[in-house]
Scaffold this motif. Structure first.
Motif, PDB file in Angstrom:
ATOM      1  N   GLY A 183       0.811  -1.213   0.000  1.00 18.81           N
ATOM      2  CA  GLY A 183       0.000   0.000   0.000  1.00 18.81           C
ATOM      3  C   GLY A 183       0.844   1.263   0.000  1.00 18.81           C
ATOM      4  N   GLY A 184       0.374   2.288   0.697  1.00 19.00           N
ATOM      5  CA  GLY A 184       1.046   3.578   0.703  1.00 19.00           C
ATOM      6  C   GLY A 184       2.436   3.508   1.300  1.00 19.00           C
ATOM      7  N   ASP A 219      -4.749  11.536  -4.612  1.00 21.59           N
ATOM      8  CA  ASP A 219      -4.865  10.105  -4.844  1.00 21.59           C
ATOM      9  C   ASP A 219      -3.930   9.733  -5.976  1.00 21.59           C
ATOM     10  N   THR A 253      -5.537   3.518  -9.544  1.00 26.85           N
ATOM     11  CA  THR A 253      -6.794   2.783  -9.624  1.00 26.85           C
ATOM     12  C   THR A 253      -7.519   3.114 -10.916  1.00 26.85           C
ATOM     13  N   GLY A 283      -4.192   0.591   0.138  1.00 30.88           N
ATOM     14  CA  GLY A 283      -4.291   0.876  -1.279  1.00 30.88           C
ATOM     15  C   GLY A 283      -3.761  -0.246  -2.144  1.00 30.88           C
ATOM     16  N   THR A 290      -6.737  -2.465  -2.586  1.00 30.10           N
ATOM     17  CA  THR A 290      -7.693  -1.813  -3.470  1.00 30.10           C
ATOM     18  C   THR A 290      -7.242  -1.873  -4.920  1.00 30.10           C
ATOM     19  N   SER A 347      -7.569  -3.350   5.229  1.00 28.88           N
ATOM     20  CA  SER A 347      -7.716  -1.941   4.856  1.00 28.88           C
ATOM     21  C   SER A 347      -7.358  -1.120   6.085  1.00 28.88           C
ATOM     22  N   MET A 395      -7.915   5.952  -2.773  1.00 30.66           N
ATOM     23  CA  MET A 395      -7.747   5.161  -3.997  1.00 30.66           C
ATOM     24  C   MET A 395      -9.037   4.483  -4.447  1.00 30.66           C
ATOM     25  N   THR A 442     -11.224   3.084  -2.385  1.00 29.57           N
ATOM     26  CA  THR A 442     -11.528   1.954  -1.506  1.00 29.57           C
ATOM     27  C   THR A 442     -12.971   1.947  -1.037  1.00 29.57           C
ATOM     28  N   ARG A 457     -13.892   8.511  -5.114  1.00 28.28           N
ATOM     29  CA  ARG A 457     -12.686   9.321  -5.126  1.00 28.28           C
ATOM     30  C   ARG A 457     -12.975  10.777  -4.792  1.00 28.28           C
TER      31      ARG A 457
END
Length: 263
Positions: A73-74, A91, A95, A116, A119, A137, A148, A150, A231
């Protein structure tokens, strides 16, 4: 297969291969960073996605990560920069880029996937999970709301109530927890995930490319709509969250990698 990854680097973070039948494999392989969305990793990933979008003979794509980690993820440094005001809340457009690929995508999520990273995999048209890997998550543990897309895409994959439990509680579930739940195509032993994804891709690749792209556009429309709606709301929530002083401390204290045993 003919590799089209970044030839300037001896160890590319992301590679793209397309075989003679039109089966593409987009491989996230940043071992040092656990496929976390650092600036450099995101740049390579976006370049490969753009190549896939333009590829004239690709009919289907398998998205894969590392055997132990699909994506962490991030990236911690990016999240800290956001919380410290060094970057504007944003973002990563990953995605959307994946959703807009003109051919169907199949996520072979062998390893753990977090935030993310999960996702991103769930933005694919078909998904294969591993029974023994963990999926979660974790945005709220870091002090900010999910991003993103989610808030829209996770509900598509696992259902509204389980998605709420995952987003509010930030609990990590083994893949076996999703068997018989939600819309996941297959939950298999980790060693069989990639092979099943490749078999799904082979069944797609013998169809006409024009028909494939038309059907992809139609079937992806509900998820693309949900992503765009999510988003917009997520961006506003992020502006508020990243302005809060406690977010910085929570990122520093609670950021963990996707392979931690206590996940």
């Amino acid at each position: 297969m003919t590799e089209t990854g970044d030839q300037r680097s001896s160890a590319p973070r992301v590679t793209l291969e397309v075989d003679a039948e039109g089966v593409a494999e987009l491989w996230m392989r940043d071992e040092d960073g656990n496929n976390a969305f650092s600036a450099a990793f995101v740049q390579e990933l976006r370049e490969r996605l753009a190549e896939l979008e333009r590829h004239p003979s690709a009919k289907v794509c398998v998205l894969r990560g590392l055997p132990e980690v699909f994506s962490a993820g991030g990236d911690r440094s990016v999240l800290l920069d956001l919380a410290e005001g060094e970057l504007e809340p944003y973002d990563l457009e990953l995605t959307r880029s994946l959703l807009e690929i003109p051919v169907p995508t199949i996520a072979a999520i062998e390893g753990h996937a977090v935030g993310g990273g999960l996702t991103f995999g769930l933005a694919c048209d078909m998904v294969v999970l591993a029974r023994e890997s963990r999926y979660g998550s974790n945005f709220m543990d870091l002090g900010f709301t999910p991003g993103m897309g989610t808030t829209g895409l996770l509900q598509f994959a696992v259902g509204e109530y389980l998605a709420a439990e995952m987003m509010f509680g930030c609990q990590y579930f083994k893949g076996s927890h999703f068997e018989g739940r939600g819309q996941i195509n297959y939950v298999l032993p980790r060693a069989k995930v990639l092979d099943r994804a490749r078999k799904l891709a082979a069944r797609v690749a013998d169809k006409p490319r024009l028909a494939i792209t038309l059907l992809k556009r139609q079937l992806a429309l509900p998820r693309r709509t949900a992503f765009e709606q999510a988003r917009t709301a997520e961006s506003m929530m992020h502006q508020v969250c990243f302005a809060a002083p406690e977010t910085l401390e929570r990122i520093r204290e609670n950021y963990i990698g996707a392979t931690d045993d206590d996940a």
